[in-house]
Design an enzyme around this catalytic site. Structure first.
Site, PDB file in Angstrom:
ATOM      1  N   THR A   1       7.518 -19.542 -13.012  1.00 22.86           N
ATOM      2  CA  THR A   1       7.393 -18.168 -13.533  1.00 22.86           C
ATOM      3  C   THR A   1       6.134 -17.465 -13.032  1.00 22.86           C
ATOM      4  OG1 THR A   1       6.147 -18.845 -15.487  1.00 22.86           O
ATOM      5  CG2 THR A   1       8.548 -18.856 -15.678  1.00 22.86           C
TER       6      THR A   1
ATOM      7  N   ILE B   1       0.828  -1.207   0.000  1.00 22.98           N
ATOM      8  CA  ILE B   1       0.000   0.000   0.000  1.00 22.98           C
ATOM      9  C   ILE B   1       0.862   1.256   0.000  1.00 22.98           C
ATOM     10  CG2 ILE B   1      -1.605   1.371   1.415  1.00 22.98           C
ATOM     11  CD1 ILE B   1      -2.898  -1.277   2.262  1.00 22.98           C
ATOM     12  N   GLU B   2       1.906   1.261   0.849  1.00 21.11           N
ATOM     13  CA  GLU B   2       2.673   2.502   0.992  1.00 21.11           C
ATOM     14  C   GLU B   2       3.491   2.856  -0.251  1.00 21.11           C
ATOM     15  OE1 GLU B   2       2.759  -0.181   2.951  1.00 21.11           O
ATOM     16  OE2 GLU B   2       4.704  -0.415   3.950  1.00 21.11           O
TER      17      GLU B   2
ATOM     18  N   GLY C   1      34.540   3.608  18.672  1.00 23.97           N
ATOM     19  CA  GLY C   1      35.736   2.772  18.844  1.00 23.97           C
ATOM     20  C   GLY C   1      36.959   3.617  19.160  1.00 23.97           C
ATOM     21  N   MET C   2      37.048   4.795  18.539  1.00 24.43           N
ATOM     22  CA  MET C   2      38.155   5.718  18.822  1.00 24.43           C
ATOM     23  C   MET C   2      37.980   6.325  20.205  1.00 24.43           C
ATOM     24  SD  MET C   2      38.337   9.339  18.848  1.00 24.43           S
ATOM     25  CE  MET C   2      39.371  10.691  18.259  1.00 24.43           C
TER      26      MET C   2
ATOM     27  N   CYS D   1      35.004   5.962  15.347  1.00 25.61           N
ATOM     28  CA  CYS D   1      34.031   6.790  16.061  1.00 25.61           C
ATOM     29  C   CYS D   1      33.944   6.362  17.529  1.00 25.61           C
ATOM     30  CB  CYS D   1      32.694   6.771  15.336  1.00 25.61           C
ATOM     31  SG  CYS D   1      31.797   8.322  15.616  1.00 25.61           S
TER      32      CYS D   1
ATOM     33  N   THR E   1       6.407 -14.187 -11.047  1.00 27.36           N
ATOM     34  CA  THR E   1       6.817 -13.089 -11.928  1.00 27.36           C
ATOM     35  C   THR E   1       5.620 -12.582 -12.732  1.00 27.36           C
ATOM     36  OG1 THR E   1       9.055 -13.930 -12.091  1.00 27.36           O
ATOM     37  CG2 THR E   1       8.332 -12.489 -13.868  1.00 27.36           C
TER      38      THR E   1
ATOM     39  N   LYS F   1       8.753 -18.034 -22.047  1.00 34.92           N
ATOM     40  CA  LYS F   1       7.494 -18.025 -21.319  1.00 34.92           C
ATOM     41  C   LYS F   1       7.293 -16.678 -20.610  1.00 34.92           C
ATOM     42  CE  LYS F   1       5.139 -21.095 -18.092  1.00 34.92           C
ATOM     43  NZ  LYS F   1       5.338 -22.282 -17.269  1.00 34.92           N
TER      44      LYS F   1
ATOM     45  N   GLU G   1      28.808  10.614  27.698  1.00 33.01           N
ATOM     46  CA  GLU G   1      27.650   9.919  27.118  1.00 33.01           C
ATOM     47  C   GLU G   1      27.239   8.751  28.025  1.00 33.01           C
ATOM     48  OE1 GLU G   1      28.389   8.135  23.259  1.00 33.01           O
ATOM     49  OE2 GLU G   1      26.294   7.535  23.015  1.00 33.01           O
TER      50      GLU G   1
ATOM     51  N   GLU H   1      34.936   4.463   6.517  1.00 35.04           N
ATOM     52  CA  GLU H   1      34.310   3.413   5.709  1.00 35.04           C
ATOM     53  C   GLU H   1      33.315   3.973   4.702  1.00 35.04           C
ATOM     54  OE1 GLU H   1      33.737   4.059   8.875  1.00 35.04           O
ATOM     55  OE2 GLU H   1      31.654   3.721   9.454  1.00 35.04           O
TER      56      GLU H   1
ATOM     57  N   HIS I   1      34.021   8.569  10.049  1.00 30.85           N
ATOM     58  CA  HIS I   1      33.674   7.259   9.490  1.00 30.85           C
ATOM     59  C   HIS I   1      34.359   7.075   8.129  1.00 30.85           C
ATOM     60  CE1 HIS I   1      30.500   6.030  12.314  1.00 30.85           C
ATOM     61  NE2 HIS I   1      30.336   7.324  12.477  1.00 30.85           N
TER      62      HIS I   1
END
Ligand code: GLN
Length: 568
Positions: A190, A150-151, A389-390, A387, A193, A225, A411, A515, A513
């Protein structure tokens, strides 16, 4: 030439790899000399995935402009080697937010505001913003979710309208489906599909090309097909087999002629795709000379998608070293205290050639991270902290080297006597009002002679951030006096971006980051170096075992380490 729009939808099931198909097609078109970008339309009501649980949604991918986006954008950047931005990710939440803001402002002049036309117009305007920028020949639009949801309907309707507005000849509809294999019948089926194509055709977006995800090859009969029942030519039925690496998919798609069909149908004038570099990369990934084991310590390790970009960056870094990186997933919650003799929980670390402590939020499993870092520091195992981790590396150093007992990040502990990781004073007021993060691209100046400088081979770099807390400048001198090197500094705000230990072979923590910026064609230098160091460590280990050489892990020339104290 007018901008071409390729709309990619998916049916039958989720997780068929639509993002990888889009990224692969994007790569193939770029390899033909076209300018391409990809936009992801996400049907959820969150304004962005920034606040979504990593267990549910995987990693939040951050772009240069600080947008918190879907992890598919990571694939787009890694495959395309092009930068994405906020414009490349649209969610239903964002669309409604914008429409409601306009409504409140009175922009709709008292009209009844409805899904059609107001929501669909807003969706189209986001797509056209990219298309009209004149920066691209082709905009690939990946519609998230599964056809029939629906969305997703407003998106499909908006794309149907778009096809008529920009001209059908300037658009193409690609549908990705599943062709399951029924073992009992010994056949590929199939029907799913056919149903999916029927559903999407009913809502006005009949596919020009059908990409069939399948565990088995599609023979001519099956292709015929599907073509016959789904209103396409046989050549428009593209087989997408499971691949051993996602990076192989562009090559498989090229072999199947996906890009060929696309350029023919859109009348795109372009050269043949040159995939020499890509093929070389895939060969390095598939046929590595060496293997290393890297322990990835984090708290979401059951859900690998939470660390998607880190895993991919390790593959890129591995390829540069002709090395396969095996990841040993280590749950930080489960790490005990090795100094108390809890060797069992540490087994995956003892076995590792390097240790990476991952980003994260909150204090669950934090002691396990400190324990892993201490182990890496004391035993000279290559270490990379990202992050959180540092930040943990700084805390561990403060506690066990700089004598700052009880040091912590505010934190986790607001009353710590040594808040080595803290909010900046200017942030503290903002925090009361709901909090903001340092997001997106920031400059960083590197200290000459440092390991970071050596890896990047540059004095100044730019990296992406997503965090709230920083190394506390008021306690920095105390940390530095005890040997912590702050080797990367943000020049605007004088913030510590990189720390390292000069008396360790490779101990590097980064507040950003890295990565997120690693791509196939531009592997991240820190990941390349980190895997290289893991390989060195692994080879020294083997040499030490066979008694061929001394094992120097000190980084300052002294031979400190024997087989025993590494714990093997
Ligand atoms: N929780 C930490 C902070 O907000 C680190 C965030 C992260 O690792 N991405 O500063």
């Amino acid at each position: 030439m007018p901008t071409k729009y390729i709309i990619v939808t998916g049916g039958v099931a989720s997780s068929l790899g639509k993002g990888i198909i889009c990224a692969s097609l994007g790569r193939l078109l770029i390899a033909r000399g076209l300018r391409v970008t990809i936009q992801k339309l996400d049907p959820y009501i969150n304004v962005d995935p920034g606040t979504m649980n990593p267990y549910e949604h995987g990693e939040v991918y951050v772009t240069d402009d600080g947008a918190e986006t879907d992890l598919d954008l990571g694939h787009y950047e890694r495959f395309l080697d092009e930068r994405m931005s906020q414009k490349n990710n649209v969610t239903t939440g964002r669309i409604y937010f914008d429409v409601i803001t306009k409504e409140r402002r009175g922009d709709y002049l008292g009209k009844t505001v409805q899904v059609i036309p107001h929501i669909t117009d807003e969706i189209k305007s986001h797509v056209l913003k990219l298309g009209n920028s004149e920066d691209y020949d082709v905009v690939l639009v990946e519609v998230g979710g599964t056809v029939g949801d629906i969305e997703g309907l407003p998106y499909i309707e908006a794309m149907r309208q778009l096809r008529y507005e920009v001209g059908r000849q300037n658009t193409l509809s690609i549908h990705l489906t599943l062709v399951p294999y029924l073992a009992a019948a010994g056949e590929l089926k199939t029907k799913p599909t056919q149903h999916s194509v029927k559903t999407i055709s009913e809502i006005g977006l009949s596919p020009d090309i059908i990409v069939c995800r399948s565990e088995h090859k599609l023979d001519t009969g099956i292709r015929r097909k599907i073509a016959q029942f789904c209103n396409v030519e046989v050549a428009d039925v593209i087989e997408s087999l499971d691949a051993s690496s996602i990076y192989e998919v562009p090559l498989l798609m090229q072999r199947e002629g996906l890009d060929e069909r696309v350029i023919e149908k859109l009348g795109l004038p372009c050269k043949n795709a040159d995939l020499k570099r890509w093929t070389e990369f895939v060969d390095r990934v598939k046929y590595p000379k060496h293997t290393v084991r890297i322990a990835l310590v984090g708290k979401y390790v059951e859900h690998h998608d939470a660390y998607k970009s880190i895993c991919e960056a390790l593959i890129h870094g591995g390829a540069m070293n002709n090395t396969r990186v095996e990841i040993a997933w280590v749950h930080s919650d489960k790490l005990g205290d090795i100094s108390a003799g809890d060797n069992d929980s540490f087994a995956p670390l003892l076995d590792a050639d390097a240790i990476l402590v991952a980003p994260g939020f909150g204090d669950r499993g934090i002691n396990g991270k400190f324990a892993a870092i201490r182990y890496a520091r004391e035993n000279k195992v290559p270490f990379f902290g990202i992050c959180l981790g540092m930040q943990c590396a700084v805390i561990e150093f403060a506690r066990h080297v700089a004598g700052m007992e009880g040091a912590h990040s505010t934190e986790m502990d607001v009353n710590t006597p040594y808040p080595v990781i803290d909010l900046m004073s200017e942030q503290k007021d903002v925090e009361k009002m709901g909090g903001t993060m340092r997001l997106g691209k920031y400059r960083c100046r590197l200290a000459e002679g440092s390991k970071a400088f050596e890896a990047y081979g540059a004095q100044e770099i730019e990296e992406r951030h997503r965090h709230r807390y920083e190394v506390n400048n008021e306690l920095r001198d105390q940390l530095e006096e005890h040997g912590l090197l702050c080797s990367g500094i943000n020049p605007e705000k004088n913030l510590v971006e990189i720390v390292e230990l000069p008396n360790h072979p490779w101990f590097v923590g980064v507040q950003f980051h890295p990565e997120l910026k690693s791509t196939v064609y531009t592997p991240h230098p820190l990941f390349v170096k980190f895997v290289g160091e893991a390989l060195k460590y692994a080879q020294q280990k083997v040499a030490a075992k066979s008694g061929e050489g001394s094992w120097d892990r000190s980084g300052d020339g002294s031979d400190l380490h024997s087989e025993e104290n590494i714990g093997r």
